[in-house]
Design a protein around this motif. Structure first.
Motif, PDB file in Angstrom:
ATOM      1  N   ASN A  93       0.845  -1.188   0.000  1.00  0.00           N
ATOM      2  CA  ASN A  93       0.000   0.000   0.000  1.00  0.00           C
ATOM      3  C   ASN A  93       0.887   1.248   0.000  1.00  0.00           C
ATOM      4  N   ASN A  97      -4.296   3.602   2.380  1.00  0.00           N
ATOM      5  CA  ASN A  97      -4.568   2.553   1.390  1.00  0.00           C
ATOM      6  C   ASN A  97      -4.373   1.142   1.944  1.00  0.00           C
ATOM      7  N   GLN A  98      -4.104   1.007   3.226  1.00  0.00           N
ATOM      8  CA  GLN A  98      -3.804  -0.305   3.804  1.00  0.00           C
ATOM      9  C   GLN A  98      -5.063  -1.152   3.961  1.00  0.00           C
ATOM     10  N   ASP A 116      -8.501   1.149  -0.390  1.00  0.00           N
ATOM     11  CA  ASP A 116      -7.482   0.129  -0.150  1.00  0.00           C
ATOM     12  C   ASP A 116      -6.936  -0.475  -1.439  1.00  0.00           C
ATOM     13  N   TYR A 117      -5.608  -0.580  -1.505  1.00  0.00           N
ATOM     14  CA  TYR A 117      -4.986  -1.336  -2.589  1.00  0.00           C
ATOM     15  C   TYR A 117      -3.518  -1.562  -2.293  1.00  0.00           C
ATOM     16  N   LEU A 118      -2.942  -2.551  -2.997  1.00  0.00           N
ATOM     17  CA  LEU A 118      -1.516  -2.852  -2.983  1.00  0.00           C
ATOM     18  C   LEU A 118      -1.001  -2.707  -4.402  1.00  0.00           C
TER      19      LEU A 118
END
Length: 257
Positions: free
Chosen positions: A64, A69-70, A93-95
């Motif tokens: 993230n 964004n975690q 949220d995203y990685l």
């Protein structure tokens, strides 16, 4: 939280193989180019990193970019046979890994993921041109069916025939053979429908100019997000239908799907 290893989660992990030597095939036996799962996470305060544990080529860990964004870590997810999972909220949220031209030399390949659809999009593994909407690979849901779209000189929009909105985890696999698409849900070959474009197998070599690979979001201008619970994503060479099913079956067994 320290690095979460496969062996620490479970003494039987047929994905990795090592802890379960002699107990059947491993995901790594199928030579994934990239592979991430919820057993292989580094979570340090507000930074979650999905470790790419492939043994074939370049590894691209996904993280993230900011604390906001975690995704949420679940230490034991009953829907995934007690394995840990990540929850992506569909809002922030995203990685991601900002890799340029991820796998754009590939004219065929297989993407496999295990996730539970909640709402909105179904971004289990995306690649995009961050500055435009000219090149991308993404996943969605259409009339309760899994749908993937690939855009590079026109859009191929392909969807399947099994309801994936039932609140359960599913193993979804889709591939280009180099000349046509294949799709599998929970190890069963799907009847596919072409919503737009054609069933010509256009693949990542049509996406020269991409500059990210991600889970949980489609990183284009006007970034969009996905509300899913996630445990696995991998990218493999396409070999044949039997191999697609064999990989799916390993994941079905692990996550009791």
């Amino acid at each position: 939280m320290p690095f979460i290893s496969a062996s620490a989660i479970s003494p039987y992990n047929s994905i990795r193989g090592g802890a379960a030597a002699g107990e059947g095939p491993s995901i790594l036996d199928f030579a994934p180019y990239n592979v991430w799962d919820s057993d292989n996470l580094s979570i340090v305060s507000t930074l979650t990193t999905a470790i790419d544990y492939n043994e074939v080529g370049a590894a691209y860990d996904l993280a993230n970019p900011d604390p906001a964004n975690q995704p949420t870590f679940n230490s034991s997810d009953a829907g995934a046979n007690g394995y840990p999972s990540l929850s992506f909220d569909g809002t922030t949220d995203y990685l991601i890994n900002p890799v340029s031209n991820w796998r754009t030399s590939d004219s065929s390949g297989l993407i496999v993921f295990v996730a539970k659809y909640i709402s909105g999009r179904y971004y289990a593994l995306t690649t995009t041109d961050n500055a435009s909407t000219n090149y991308y690979l993404q996943q969605r849901v259409l009339a309760n069916f899994f749908e993937f779209l690939i855009k590079g000189g026109g859009v191929n929009d392909i969807y399947g025939s099994t309801d994936v909105t039932d609140g359960n985890y599913h193993v979804i696999a889709y591939a280009s053979t180099g000349s046509e698409y294949k799709m599998f849900v929970d190890g069963a070959l799907e009847t596919i429908t072409v919503k737009s474009g054609s069933n010509n197998g256009k693949w990542l070599n049509a996406l020269v100019g991409t500059d990210s690979v991600a889970i949980g979001a489609l990183y284009t201008p006007g970034i969009t997000y996905s509300e899913i619970d996630w445990v696995f994503s991998g990218y493999f060479p396409y070999v044949d239908d039997a191999t697609c099913i064999a990989i799916s079956d390993i994941l079905k067994t692990k996550y009791n799907i």
